[in-house]
Design an enzyme around this catalytic site. Structure first.
Site, PDB file in Angstrom:
ATOM      1  N   GLU A  91       0.817  -1.201   0.000  1.00 58.87           N
ATOM      2  CA  GLU A  91       0.000   0.000   0.000  1.00 58.87           C
ATOM      3  C   GLU A  91       0.858   1.261   0.000  1.00 58.87           C
ATOM      4  OE1 GLU A  91      -3.866  -1.937   2.194  1.00 58.87           O
ATOM      5  OE2 GLU A  91      -2.487  -0.794   3.438  1.00 58.87           O
ATOM      6  N   CYS A 111       6.134  -7.543   6.978  1.00 60.70           N
ATOM      7  CA  CYS A 111       7.233  -7.075   7.815  1.00 60.70           C
ATOM      8  C   CYS A 111       7.594  -8.176   8.802  1.00 60.70           C
ATOM      9  CB  CYS A 111       6.817  -5.827   8.588  1.00 60.70           C
ATOM     10  SG  CYS A 111       8.160  -5.086   9.548  1.00 60.70           S
ATOM     11  N   GLU A 160      10.012  -2.733   7.030  1.00 59.99           N
ATOM     12  CA  GLU A 160      11.093  -2.083   7.767  1.00 59.99           C
ATOM     13  C   GLU A 160      12.164  -1.673   6.756  1.00 59.99           C
ATOM     14  OE1 GLU A 160      12.010  -0.726  10.605  1.00 59.99           O
ATOM     15  OE2 GLU A 160      13.990  -0.491   9.714  1.00 59.99           O
ATOM     16  N   SER A 189      11.898   5.931   8.368  1.00 59.84           N
ATOM     17  CA  SER A 189      11.463   5.554   9.710  1.00 59.84           C
ATOM     18  C   SER A 189      11.873   4.120   9.984  1.00 59.84           C
ATOM     19  CB  SER A 189       9.941   5.700   9.812  1.00 59.84           C
ATOM     20  OG  SER A 189       9.498   5.353  11.104  1.00 59.84           O
ATOM     21  N   LEU A 213      10.232   4.590  18.739  1.00 60.03           N
ATOM     22  CA  LEU A 213      10.787   4.300  20.060  1.00 60.03           C
ATOM     23  C   LEU A 213       9.777   3.560  20.948  1.00 60.03           C
ATOM     24  CD1 LEU A 213      13.561   4.916  21.349  1.00 60.03           C
ATOM     25  CD2 LEU A 213      12.482   6.867  22.482  1.00 60.03           C
ATOM     26  N   HIS A 214       8.676   4.210  21.241  1.00 65.11           N
ATOM     27  CA  HIS A 214       7.533   3.631  21.972  1.00 65.11           C
ATOM     28  C   HIS A 214       7.791   3.234  23.420  1.00 65.11           C
ATOM     29  CE1 HIS A 214       5.763   3.717  18.078  1.00 65.11           C
ATOM     30  NE2 HIS A 214       6.417   2.679  17.614  1.00 65.11           N
ATOM     31  N   CYS A 331      -1.178   5.100  10.540  1.00 66.90           N
ATOM     32  CA  CYS A 331       0.038   4.433  11.012  1.00 66.90           C
ATOM     33  C   CYS A 331      -0.295   3.096  11.640  1.00 66.90           C
ATOM     34  CB  CYS A 331       0.740   5.277  12.067  1.00 66.90           C
ATOM     35  SG  CYS A 331       1.108   6.923  11.509  1.00 66.90           S
TER      36      CYS A 331
END
Ligand code: SAH
Length: 346
Positions: A91, A111, A160, A189, A213-214, A331
């Site tokens: 996409e 991914c 990724e 990213s 990061l998260h 996202c």
């Protein structure tokens, strides 16, 4: 002529020149100009004789078959589901803002990073995309964008990018050198693949770096972003510092706010400690719903309180303007064709 690559945007100039064989030398310029500067379907590159165009169109396939196109946000957001030549699906999202137009590209079908809250990660890895398959996403979005010039490209779609480094870097070079998009308008990213960040930095273009990061401690980050076990925070932050000092660009840290998981004040405090002295930018993303992760996003109030806490601590922080949520284009929601109902626009 024989078919080359999986996209007409795969061959480089020398390979195209070879394909042109006995044609006059200036044809390569016409062809390159048609593909990249004009970015048009080969069939419309009128400088080339019709018979040659037909032959080229046969040897230089388009990679992306449009399987579905959806719009949201009053037409400001468009998402395409593309079917690739081998049946894999990816996409691309086009987003118009007041001051810019951004294309979000995929770098892999699926991914392998398995971040728990991300729909692409939940679906697993299928294959890498080629340079041409990435570049063609931008070219196609550019046709559709019309009068609105595509100013920015973000490598934030499926996959990724730094796990597919060579194709990502090849696409960065093409977008920069041949489509004329400045390095400062390109952002890669990553979940934090440290050797990939170092190679990106060494590439010598001041491309933007965004790191998902998260979590600001290894224990929680190991849970949310499993690759952290291989590249723990200290190493990741080292690579970010090197990027900052070599390119002069401040790093962006992305942080999806998950209710009760990483939205506590203690999380904000830890994040502030990491980011403040680095001059980094924090981009908070309200968690978007995905089929495989039962935890909900933080409430609006919580998102704002978290933001305020960081801002009070002197951190440059923004809340991401979430686009395309109602068409699963936001996202972490990209999950091309995997048991997903693609709704066509009404
Ligand atoms: N693999 C790269 C590129 C994808 S970018 C990376 O992870 O950075 C997609 C961004 O959306 C990442 O910051 C990712 O962490 C974030 N994301 C994933 N799932 C999400 C969700 N459910 N809600 C909000 N953001 C999400």
């Amino acid at each position: 002529m024989t078919a080359m690559g999986s996209s007409r945007y795969d061959p480089d100039r020398a390979e195209l020149a070879e394909l042109l064989g006995g044609e006059p030398a200036y044809r390569i310029e016409q062809l390159w100009d048609g593909l990249y500067r004009q970015g048009r379907p080969l069939e419309d590159v009128t400088g080339l004789p019709a018979a040659l165009r037909d032959r080229l169109a046969e040897s230089l396939p388009t990679a992306l078959g449009a399987a579905a196109e959806q719009r949201a946000d009053d037409g400001a957001t468009t998402k395409w589901l593309w079917r690739l030549r081998d049946g894999a699906a990816v996409e691309t999202v086009l987003m118009h803002y007041d001051d810019r137009t951004t294309v979000c590209v995929s770098t892999q079908a699926g991914c392998a990073m398995a971040c728990r809250f991300c729909a692409t990660g939940q679906a697993g890895f299928e294959r890498h995309l080629s340079v041409g398959e990435i570049v063609e996403q931008v070219v196609r979005a550019r046709w559709a964008s019309g009068e609105r010039r595509v100013s920015n490209v973000v490598f934030m779609g499926m996959g990724e990018p730094l796990a597919n480094f060579d194709a990502t870097w090849g696409a960065v070079r093409r977008l920069h050198d041949d489509l004329g998009i400045g390095a400062r308008h390109l952002t890669v990213s990553t979940v934090g693949i440290v050797p990939g960040i170092r190679r990106l930095t060494a590439g010598g273009l001041p491309v933007g770096l965004a790191v998902s990061l998260h979590a600001a401690d290894d224990e929680l980050r190991n849970e949310l972003v499993p690759i952290n076990r291989r590249y723990p925070l200290a190493d990741l932050l080292d690579a970010c510092d090197e990027h900052r000092s070599r390119t002069g660009r401040r790093v962006t840290f992305e942080w999806a706010l998950i209710d009760g998981v990483n939205d506590r004040f203690a999380d904000a405090e830890r994040l502030a400690v990491i980011t403040r002295h680095r001059g980094a930018h924090v981009n908070l993303i309200p968690l978007n719903p995905t089929p495989g992760y039962p935890v909900v996003g933080s409430s609006r109030n919580r998102v704002h309180a978290f933001r305020d806490r960081l801002a009070d601590a002197g951190v440059a922080v923004t809340i991401r303007d979430t686009r395309g949520r109602d068409i699963d284009a936001a996202c972490g929601q990209l999950r091309a064709g995997v048991e997903v109902q693609i709704r066509r626009p009404d």
